[in-house]
Scaffold this active site. Structure first.
Site, PDB file in Angstrom:
ATOM      1  N   ASP A 139      -4.995   1.777   3.007  1.00  0.00           N
ATOM      2  CA  ASP A 139      -6.307   1.727   2.152  1.00  0.00           C
ATOM      3  C   ASP A 139      -7.297   3.204   2.642  1.00  0.00           C
ATOM      4  O   ASP A 139      -7.159   3.695   3.782  1.00  0.00           O
ATOM      5  CB  ASP A 139      -7.049   0.593   2.731  1.00  0.00           C
ATOM      6  CG  ASP A 139      -8.489   0.428   1.902  1.00  0.00           C
ATOM      7  OD1 ASP A 139      -8.421   0.040   0.799  1.00  0.00           O
ATOM      8  OD2 ASP A 139      -9.288   0.404   2.701  1.00  0.00           O
ATOM      9  N   GLU A 157      11.503   4.986  13.621  1.00  0.00           N
ATOM     10  CA  GLU A 157      12.114   4.613  14.528  1.00  0.00           C
ATOM     11  C   GLU A 157      13.027   3.059  14.076  1.00  0.00           C
ATOM     12  O   GLU A 157      13.601   2.751  15.029  1.00  0.00           O
ATOM     13  CB  GLU A 157      10.848   3.754  15.546  1.00  0.00           C
ATOM     14  CG  GLU A 157      10.206   4.954  16.204  1.00  0.00           C
ATOM     15  CD  GLU A 157       8.998   4.475  17.021  1.00  0.00           C
ATOM     16  OE1 GLU A 157       8.106   5.267  17.632  1.00  0.00           O
ATOM     17  OE2 GLU A 157       8.695   3.160  17.089  1.00  0.00           O
TER      18      GLU A 157
END
Length: 568
Positions: free
Chosen positions: A220, A271
């Protein structure tokens, strides 16, 4: 605090590129499905509709905020980034929902709100209880006021929701004190992204939801995190200088430094196997959007260009060509969208009457119509839906990700007339007479045409948090599911075909003597022909796979799109 369910399945079948051609369905949780009869949609309600989503044929769902919140801004005022609003469920409910969606082959994208917290967040409460210059206040943007006793705000900046962008606090000793910045509602204090603690906490949040099965994030206000907050604050006049937006030199929006944040986030995404994805909500100069979508950053950025365009062949072609070229140059994937929780539904925009800048169903946001009363009788709903289906079928034929908003597959119109007493959007209350708010596209969905008394068209068993109009019965999902000619059936066929035709690959424009026609070819002889005019046009010879309106005698009617497979 609970931990992720150990039985949650592998979320993405190890496909690192699923997002590039995905069809993503936005869910506004409070208005999707209510499982417990309290008038608010919830996570269990979403879980109950997984089969519906699977039959629709979407690849992913994007969940608007479901965090604990006072709902000062529809959930974008977040109290706790690593929890679920108890009115919407629990973390265990999230795990159950994610597992059900993944079991149906549907990815999960969660909304993250990094520009501001709510004023009920533990950090902000600590800041209010702490003195000037404290570490707690250093997580936010506090300034001394002007005037003899600091009674005036630090400058004349205004918030996006109207009024001053500054709010004064009461100090721990009870005296009037400093002011904090809020670019949006006063309940949404802006974070200071020059503070390392803010960086670390959001990395923790990204890992928290990724570990619980989130496949990606919608970011956002991605362009607002970094700000120039030197001692001498920029003037309001400077903020309005348009040239600063294209240079990355605006004090508050789209500063170059913001991309160092997303480079940190990308390391966290990578990751995971496969890497988590992200898409930026960044209302920036078109020439600067690509930086948010870079492989070193978020990977995608929303392109709102078609959403803002008129129903016009020339505008559509220019926008499509520009965005595809931009994606090719950056290695990103284009995004396409016509409706979301912030704008008037496109089935209504395309049917608005002439006048007031809305000639020929302008693709503008429709606010003029809402401010003038939003009378449904003024909308040519039949024409609006016809154009919306044509535009959507064209969009689904494009390379890149397609974003759908809940209810558009039902052909829902905007709910224009909502009593003032029932409205919830802060833009209405803070800018009354200027902004009517976004509640009209957030009205809970109609699942059943003839529900039991009080059951809100199947949304829940005891009413809905925003009033539903009687005409919702005509759009109910259970009626449309049984009708082969319904908008829902049309969407289902389009999404199934989109998968079968493999949307990846190039696009080749085909010249047309008719300026109202757009015609392009995708790999495998897949032709997409869109007629923006009103007179029928001849389709290429081949198998009509799907059309947004009936094709007769090899001719595509006006304001319609067809997919044709041409041999050879």
């Amino acid at each position: 605090m609970s931990t992720p369910a150990e039985s949650a399945p592998d979320t993405t079948a190890q496909d690192a590129h699923w997002w590039r051609q995905a069809t993503v369905y936005q869910i506004y949780p409070r208005s999707f499905s209510d499982s417990n009869g309290d008038g608010l949609g919830d996570l269990k309600g979403i879980t109950s509709k997984v089969q519906y989503l699977k039959e629709l044929g979407v690849d992913a769902v994007w969940l608007s905020p479901f965090y604990p919140s006072a709902l000062a801004d529809g959930g974008y005022d977040v109290d706790d980034y690593r929890n679920v609003d108890p009115r919407l469920g629990t973390l265990e409910d999230f795990d159950e929902m994610a597992a059900a969606l993944h079991g149906a082959g549907i990815k999960v994208i969660v909304d993250i709100v990094p520009n501001h917290t709510s004023n009920r967040h533990e950090w902000f409460k600590e800041a209010l209880a702490s003195p000037r210059g404290s570490a707690a206040r250093g997580r936010y943007i506090f300034r001394e006021g002007l005037g003899e006793n600091g009674e005036l705000p630090p400058n004349e900046w205004t918030s996006m929701f109207g009024g001053s962008a500054w709010e004064r606090v009461t100090e721990p000793d009870g005296t009037p004190g400093q002011w904090y910045l809020h670019l949006f509602a006063k309940e949404q204090p802006d974070l200071d992204w020059d503070n390392p603690e803010v960086h670390e906490d959001f990395l923790k949040t990204l890992r928290f939801w990724s570990d619980r099965g989130a496949d990606g994030f919608r970011v956002d206000v991605a362009h607002a995190l970094k700000k120039d907050m030197d001692a001498e604050l920029p003037s309001l006049e400077l903020l309005h200088r348009a040239d600063l937006f294209s240079k990355g030199e605006h004090p508050l929006w789209d500063r170059d430094e913001v991309h160092s944040i997303y480079a940190e986030w990308r390391k966290v995404f990578n990751e995971y196997n496969p890497p988590r994805t992200a898409v930026a909500e960044a209302w920036v100069h078109a020439d600067r959007r690509a930086r948010y979508a870079s492989p070193e950053g978020l990977g995608q950025a929303f392109n709102f260009d078609l959403l803002k365009a008129d129903f016009d062949a020339g505008q559509f072609r220019t926008i499509i060509s520009k965005n595809l070229a931009e994606a090719a140059a950056t290695g990103a994937s284009s995004t396409w969208v016509f409706s979301n929780h912030d704008v008037v539904r496109h089935a209504t925009r395309y049917g608005l009457p002439k006048g007031s800048g809305r000639e020929e169903g302008s693709g503008a946001d429709g606010k003029d119509w809402l401010l003038e009363g939003g009378d449904p009788a003024e909308v040519d709903a039949e024409r609006g839906l016809r154009r919306a289906k044509a535009a959507t079928l064209l969009m689904l034929g494009l390379p890149g990700s397609a974003y759908l908003y809940q209810g558009e597959e039902l052909g829902l119109q905007e709910v224009g007339q909502i009593p003032d007493a029932d409205r919830q959007d802060p833009t209405f209350f803070r800018n009354k007479g200027v902004e009517v708010g976004r509640d009209g596209c957030r009205v809970p969905l109609p699942w059943e045409a003839a529900p039991a008394e009080g059951s809100s068209f199947g949304f829940g068993s005891n009413g809905s948090h925003l009033p539903q109009p009687a005409w919702f019965a005509d759009y109910a999902a259970n009626v449309q599911a049984a009708d082969a000619g319904s908008t829902l059936s049309f969407y289902r066929r389009a999404l199934k075909l989109r998968h079968e035709l493999q949307a990846a690959g190039s696009l080749g424009w085909q010249d047309s003597a008719d300026g109202d026609v757009l015609h392009f070819v995708r790999p495998g002889g897949w032709h997409v022909v869109a007629n923006f005019g009103t007179a029928p046009v001849v389709l290429p010879e081949g198998e009509v796979l799907l059309a947004s309106a009936d094709v007769e005698g090899g001719k595509l009617p006006g304001e319609a799109t067809a997919w044709v497979r041409v041999a050879g």
